[in-house]
Design a protein around this motif. Structure first.
Motif: not given
Length: 211
Positions: A80-90
């Motif tokens: 969170s607040g970094r590079g994310g998780a490369y999945t469905y952000d929404w």
């Protein structure tokens, strides 16, 4: 006038009942081991010792046409607040997780160290980096000890197997809670994690091509 709606409801309940009966027998193992070989699903991995008696284990994997060095940077900048998780952000952000999947390496998040804590949004669990073996293994454990998430890289020199293993303690949530976990949470986790693994595959292969 009411027969058609009632018939639709009965049909829906019948389909739901069939799905509920079929999933544990026919689909659950596939759901919990998507992409993983039998050896990967059954072998010990770094981090298993951090939660030796889990209620649930899911081991999923993907083959990446890139060396571990092209995969590792995407792993260490996750969060969170970094590079994310490369999945469905929404979907992630429906739960206020502040996930924004990066499409480039973010140098400011490449210095992850053992002991660092990454929050999952403002209300999610806080994940501590417990094991870091560069380009080999990265293992997180939640501060309450109920969740261990391991990423393991295995390479034959040409391709890399990225293995993700979740070990989760499952306290008794009652019959309804167990049913929700079985029929909603487990398939839902596959949808999100499959997207994540394929997202890292696409990014790592692009990085390997472009250098």
């Amino acid at each position: 006038m009411d027969r058609a709606p009632k018939s639709s409801v009965r049909t829906g309940l019948l389909i739901a009942g069939i799905a509920a009966a079929a999933y544990p027998l026919l689909l659950r193992r596939w759901c919990l081991t998507w992409g993983a070989t039998a050896e990967e699903a059954e072998s010990a991995l770094p981090g298993d010792e951090l939660l030796p008696d889990p209620g649930l284990v899911a081991t999923r994997a993907v083959a990446i046409d890139a060396p571990p060095g092209a995969v590792w940077p995407w792993l260490v900048q996750m969060g969170s607040g970094r590079g994310g998780a490369y999945t469905y952000d929404w979907i992630e952000n429906l739960f206020s997780l502040d996930m924004h999947s990066a499409n480039e390496i973010l140098p400011q998040f490449q210095n992850l160290k053992t002991g660092d804590v990454l929050p999952l949004g403002t209300t999610g669990p806080r994940m501590r980096a417990e094991i870091m073996e560069p380009e080999q293994a990265l293992v997180f454990r939640s501060e309450d000890g109920n969740w261990v998430w391991a990423f393991v890289l295995r390479s034959d020199g040409e391709t890399t197997r990225l293995i993700s293993r979740n070990r989760i303690a499952a306290p008794d949530a009652g019959p309804l809670g167990r049913l929700v976990n079985l029929l909603i949470m487990e398939p839902g986790s596959l949808i999100m994690e499959r997207k994540m693994l394929l997202g890292m595959k696409e990014r790592a292969e692009r990085l390997a091509r472009t250098g």
